[in-house]
Structure formats: structure tokens, C-alpha cells
Design a protein around this motif. Structure first.
Motif, PDB file in Angstrom:
ATOM      1  N   ALA A 127      64.775  33.430  50.034  1.00  0.00           N
ATOM      2  CA  ALA A 127      64.432  34.850  50.165  1.00  0.00           C
ATOM      3  C   ALA A 127      65.078  35.630  49.032  1.00  0.00           C
ATOM      4  CB  ALA A 127      64.914  35.385  51.509  1.00  0.00           C
ATOM      5  N   PHE A 128      64.547  36.833  48.781  1.00  0.00           N
ATOM      6  CA  PHE A 128      65.207  37.729  47.833  1.00  0.00           C
ATOM      7  C   PHE A 128      66.630  37.965  48.317  1.00  0.00           C
ATOM      8  CE2 PHE A 128      66.688  42.041  47.032  1.00  0.00           C
ATOM      9  CZ  PHE A 128      66.720  42.038  45.646  1.00  0.00           C
ATOM     10  N   ARG A 129      67.573  37.857  47.401  1.00  0.00           N
ATOM     11  CA  ARG A 129      68.986  38.046  47.754  1.00  0.00           C
ATOM     12  C   ARG A 129      69.438  39.425  47.286  1.00  0.00           C
ATOM     13  NH1 ARG A 129      72.337  32.957  45.941  1.00  0.00           N
ATOM     14  NH2 ARG A 129      73.816  33.972  47.329  1.00  0.00           N
ATOM     15  N   ALA A 130      69.853  40.229  48.239  1.00  0.00           N
ATOM     16  CA  ALA A 130      70.335  41.569  47.918  1.00  0.00           C
ATOM     17  C   ALA A 130      71.600  41.476  47.068  1.00  0.00           C
ATOM     18  CB  ALA A 130      70.629  42.341  49.192  1.00  0.00           C
ATOM     19  N   THR A 131      71.794  42.483  46.231  1.00  0.00           N
ATOM     20  CA  THR A 131      72.981  42.560  45.395  1.00  0.00           C
ATOM     21  C   THR A 131      73.906  43.631  45.952  1.00  0.00           C
ATOM     22  OG1 THR A 131      71.716  41.913  43.441  1.00  0.00           O
ATOM     23  CG2 THR A 131      73.820  43.022  43.057  1.00  0.00           C
ATOM     24  N   TYR A 132      75.155  43.255  46.143  1.00  0.00           N
ATOM     25  CA  TYR A 132      76.179  44.183  46.639  1.00  0.00           C
ATOM     26  C   TYR A 132      77.273  44.294  45.582  1.00  0.00           C
ATOM     27  CZ  TYR A 132      73.715  43.272  50.954  1.00  0.00           C
ATOM     28  OH  TYR A 132      72.723  43.142  51.900  1.00  0.00           O
ATOM     29  N   VAL A 133      77.615  45.517  45.229  1.00  0.00           N
ATOM     30  CA  VAL A 133      78.611  45.755  44.190  1.00  0.00           C
ATOM     31  C   VAL A 133      80.005  45.698  44.800  1.00  0.00           C
ATOM     32  CG1 VAL A 133      79.378  47.352  42.394  1.00  0.00           C
ATOM     33  CG2 VAL A 133      76.952  47.234  42.991  1.00  0.00           C
ATOM     34  N   ARG A 182      91.666  51.113  40.372  1.00  0.00           N
ATOM     35  CA  ARG A 182      92.653  50.959  39.310  1.00  0.00           C
ATOM     36  C   ARG A 182      93.916  51.718  39.664  1.00  0.00           C
ATOM     37  NH1 ARG A 182      89.116  51.935  33.931  1.00  0.00           N
ATOM     38  NH2 ARG A 182      90.964  53.134  33.459  1.00  0.00           N
ATOM     39  N   ALA A 183      95.011  51.290  39.121  1.00  0.00           N
ATOM     40  CA  ALA A 183      96.298  51.945  39.391  1.00  0.00           C
ATOM     41  C   ALA A 183      96.330  53.379  38.871  1.00  0.00           C
ATOM     42  CB  ALA A 183      97.434  51.130  38.762  1.00  0.00           C
ATOM     43  N   ASP A 184      95.534  53.661  37.839  1.00  0.00           N
ATOM     44  CA  ASP A 184      95.541  55.003  37.247  1.00  0.00           C
ATOM     45  C   ASP A 184      94.590  55.970  37.945  1.00  0.00           C
ATOM     46  OD1 ASP A 184      93.068  54.094  36.443  1.00  0.00           O
ATOM     47  OD2 ASP A 184      93.478  54.215  34.299  1.00  0.00           O
ATOM     48  N   GLY A 185      93.967  55.561  39.056  1.00  0.00           N
ATOM     49  CA  GLY A 185      93.073  56.436  39.801  1.00  0.00           C
ATOM     50  C   GLY A 185      91.604  56.192  39.554  1.00  0.00           C
ATOM     51  N   GLY A 186      91.274  55.396  38.549  1.00  0.00           N
ATOM     52  CA  GLY A 186      89.876  55.095  38.256  1.00  0.00           C
ATOM     53  C   GLY A 186      89.375  53.947  39.123  1.00  0.00           C
ATOM     54  N   VAL A 187      88.186  53.510  38.816  1.00  0.00           N
ATOM     55  CA  VAL A 187      87.575  52.410  39.551  1.00  0.00           C
ATOM     56  C   VAL A 187      86.786  51.539  38.578  1.00  0.00           C
ATOM     57  CG1 VAL A 187      85.492  53.728  40.150  1.00  0.00           C
ATOM     58  CG2 VAL A 187      86.182  51.819  41.570  1.00  0.00           C
ATOM     59  N   ASP A 188      86.828  50.249  38.798  1.00  0.00           N
ATOM     60  CA  ASP A 188      86.066  49.297  37.997  1.00  0.00           C
ATOM     61  C   ASP A 188      85.111  48.537  38.902  1.00  0.00           C
ATOM     62  OD1 ASP A 188      87.272  49.766  35.478  1.00  0.00           O
ATOM     63  OD2 ASP A 188      88.968  48.478  36.021  1.00  0.00           O
ATOM     64  N   VAL A 189      84.043  48.044  38.313  1.00  0.00           N
ATOM     65  CA  VAL A 189      83.158  47.133  39.027  1.00  0.00           C
ATOM     66  C   VAL A 189      83.743  45.738  38.824  1.00  0.00           C
ATOM     67  CG1 VAL A 189      80.850  46.146  39.144  1.00  0.00           C
ATOM     68  CG2 VAL A 189      81.134  48.586  38.739  1.00  0.00           C
ATOM     69  N   GLU A 190      84.226  45.155  39.904  1.00  0.00           N
ATOM     70  CA  GLU A 190      84.850  43.833  39.831  1.00  0.00           C
ATOM     71  C   GLU A 190      83.808  42.735  39.700  1.00  0.00           C
ATOM     72  OE1 GLU A 190      87.117  41.147  43.048  1.00  0.00           O
ATOM     73  OE2 GLU A 190      88.120  43.039  42.557  1.00  0.00           O
ATOM     74  N   GLY A 191      82.677  42.931  40.353  1.00  0.00           N
ATOM     75  CA  GLY A 191      81.628  41.925  40.302  1.00  0.00           C
ATOM     76  C   GLY A 191      80.543  42.244  41.314  1.00  0.00           C
ATOM     77  N   PHE A 192      79.785  41.212  41.629  1.00  0.00           N
ATOM     78  CA  PHE A 192      78.653  41.381  42.537  1.00  0.00           C
ATOM     79  C   PHE A 192      78.665  40.273  43.577  1.00  0.00           C
ATOM     80  CE2 PHE A 192      77.514  43.083  38.429  1.00  0.00           C
ATOM     81  CZ  PHE A 192      77.069  44.339  38.749  1.00  0.00           C
ATOM     82  N   ALA A 193      78.270  40.628  44.768  1.00  0.00           N
ATOM     83  CA  ALA A 193      78.086  39.641  45.833  1.00  0.00           C
ATOM     84  C   ALA A 193      76.590  39.579  46.123  1.00  0.00           C
ATOM     85  CB  ALA A 193      78.860  40.049  47.086  1.00  0.00           C
ATOM     86  N   GLN A 194      76.137  38.415  46.479  1.00  0.00           N
ATOM     87  CA  GLN A 194      74.717  38.223  46.770  1.00  0.00           C
ATOM     88  C   GLN A 194      74.513  38.071  48.268  1.00  0.00           C
ATOM     89  OE1 GLN A 194      72.131  38.164  44.413  1.00  0.00           O
ATOM     90  NE2 GLN A 194      73.764  38.976  43.136  1.00  0.00           N
ATOM     91  N   GLY A 195      73.382  38.583  48.732  1.00  0.00           N
ATOM     92  CA  GLY A 195      73.024  38.456  50.135  1.00  0.00           C
ATOM     93  C   GLY A 195      72.604  37.029  50.455  1.00  0.00           C
ATOM     94  N   ASP A 196      72.243  36.817  51.689  1.00  0.00           N
ATOM     95  CA  ASP A 196      71.876  35.500  52.196  1.00  0.00           C
ATOM     96  C   ASP A 196      70.497  35.088  51.687  1.00  0.00           C
ATOM     97  OD1 ASP A 196      71.741  33.170  53.657  1.00  0.00           O
ATOM     98  OD2 ASP A 196      71.376  34.171  55.577  1.00  0.00           O
TER      99      ASP A 196
END
Length: 130
Positions: A41-47, A52-66
Motif C-alpha cells: 500500500a501507499f506508505r504515509a510519510t511522517y516527519v 535544538r538547544a538554541d530554541g530552533g527545530v530541525d527535521v531529524e528524518g522521516f518515518a513511513q506508514g505501514d
């Protein structure tokens, strides 16, 4: 916190929210993608985000659905197997739409923070020019 620091943090948020919006758009666009039962099946992508320690945010990676998805009885569909089943993604559309609203609002908030920081920096420059 200075204007440049605020701009840098808001920029990380803008980027992260844009990635989230893109992933959700792909998931929603493929919510009704039909596959044969012998295909994944199509696998959904979850971010996956990483604060970050300085208050920002990074995209660590992606998780795939079932990839198993869900089987739906649709004997008239051209991709149906001999028992009349097709495979659809296992997506909760209401959850995807709720996340879409959150991602949009987060993006809009980041834009507003960026605008406010720019206005503050511009005002400081004008004070210094007088």
C-alpha cells in the motif's frame, strides 16, 4: 534575545513546517491510492522533528506508514483480486487534516515572528540613523 537570533529560530521553524506541510500534502493526495493485494500500500510519510538547544527545530528524518495498508472489498475495481479485494493506505484522513491545520498555523505563526523581528530590526536601524 536579539532580532537576528529571533530570525534564525523562526527560519528553522519555517523550514520544518514547510517540510511537514509537504509530507501531509503527499499523504492526503495519495489517501485513495488503490493497489493490488499482492502490492504494498501507499506508505504515509511522517516527519520526525528534533528540538535544538538554541530554541530552533530541525527535521531529524522521516518515518513511513505501514505498507500492509487495509484490504477493501471492491469486486468491480479493475485491480481487485479473485476475491474482490484491493489494498488501500491505512490513513486516518481526519488526523491528516488536523495535522494540516496545525502545520499551517505553525507556519503562519513563524511568518509573523519573522515579520515582527524584521520590523524590530528596521526600527532599531532607523533609531540609529537619527
Amino acid at each position: 534575545m536579539g532580532a537576528f537570533e529571533t530570525l534564525r529560530i523562526a527560519n528553522t521553524s519555517l523550514g520544518a513546517h514547510q517540510v511537514w506541510l509537504d509530507a501531509l500534502a503527499g499523504n492526503i493526495a495519495n489517501a485513495n491510492t488503490v493497489k493490488r493485494t499482492d502490492e504494498a500500500a501507499f506508505r504515509a510519510t511522517y516527519v520526525v522533528f528534533d528540538p535544538r538547544a538554541d530554541g530552533g527545530v530541525d527535521v531529524e528524518g522521516f518515518a513511513q506508514g505501514d505498507a500492509e495498508g487495509r484490504l477493501v472489498h471492491s469486486p468491480d475495481h479493475p485491480l481487485a483480486d479473485e476475491d474482490g479485494y484491493v489494498r488501500l493506505p491505512d490513513l486516518d484522513m481526519s488526523a491528516q487534516m488536523s495535522q494540516l491545520v496545525m502545520a499551517q498555523r505553525g507556519y503562519q505563526a513563524s511568518v509573523q515572528v519573522t515579520k515582527t523581528a524584521q520590523d524590530t530590526y528596521t526600527a532599531a536601524l532607523q533609531i540609529g540613523a537619527r
